[in-house]
Design a protein around this motif. Structure first.
Motif: not given
Length: 201
Positions: A162-174
């Motif tokens: 979950m940590t890896a998925a959220l970090l990846k999502a924030f990198i993609k978004r911002d």
């Protein structure tokens, strides 16, 4: 012709007397002594719910809303400034996002939250880890992984995923160098060790 959103906080006054200070608990420090305060002194006080507020002239203003508007401009009608990590005292710009009132209520309703988890993750009152983020429209939330029970995640495999998925999502978004990504682990204690060997990827 569509009306332009108006500032909801006295940004002009704030720009003259305050500066955004990530080292200050409130997120602000005074930059002039014209307010009756010594320059570089922490600005603001916490209310009974843990939110920082600051007096600007005769008006008491919420620090998180003021920081958002100083950095990003007016808050569109119908949207609220949300603390991603559920900590109302954490006013780092990377921890703030716009959400609709309904999503903000759902997000802040996770009262069993724990403060040792990265941005976007919380623990419910029954011990389930929940991870979510707004894709940027302020009207929806995305859950990149199913919630799970901490008691059943003995190897921390689900927590790390979950940590890896959220970090990846924030990198993609911002973006890689964004404040959100830079402060992703800000809720973890200082002694925490990050890295692949510990499962933090």
């Amino acid at each position: 012709m569509t009306a332009q959103p108006q500032y909801t906080t006295p940004v002009a006054f704030a720009l003259e007397h305050l500066f955004i200070d990530p080292m200050s608990p409130s997120g602000f420090s005074w930059k002039t002594s014209g307010t009756g305060r010594r320059a570089d002194l922490r600005a603001g006080r916490r209310d009974t719910h843990g939110y920082w507020q600051v007096w600007l002239g005769s008006k008491l203003v919420s620090c998180h809303r003021l920081i958002w508007e100083m950095v990003n401009g007016p808050i569109p009608a119908g949207l609220l400034v949300n603390h991603i990590d559920l900590n109302p005292a954490n006013n780092l710009i990377g921890n703030l996002e716009l959400l609709s009132g309904a999503l903000n209520s759902r997000h802040t309703g996770k009262r069993g939250r724990k403060t040792f988890l990265p941005v976007g993750m919380s623990v419910s009152a029954v011990g389930r880890v929940i991870g979510c983020y707004s894709p940027g429209d302020g009207l929806s939330q995305v859950y990149p992984c199913k919630s799970f029970s901490l008691l059943k995640d003995h190897s921390s495999e689900r927590l790390n995923a979950m940590t890896a998925a959220l970090l990846k999502a924030f990198i993609k978004r911002d973006g890689e160098g964004s404040p959100t990504v830079a402060s992703f682990y800000c809720a973890l204690p200082d002694e925490a060790v990050f890295g692949p060997a510990e499962g933090w990827v």
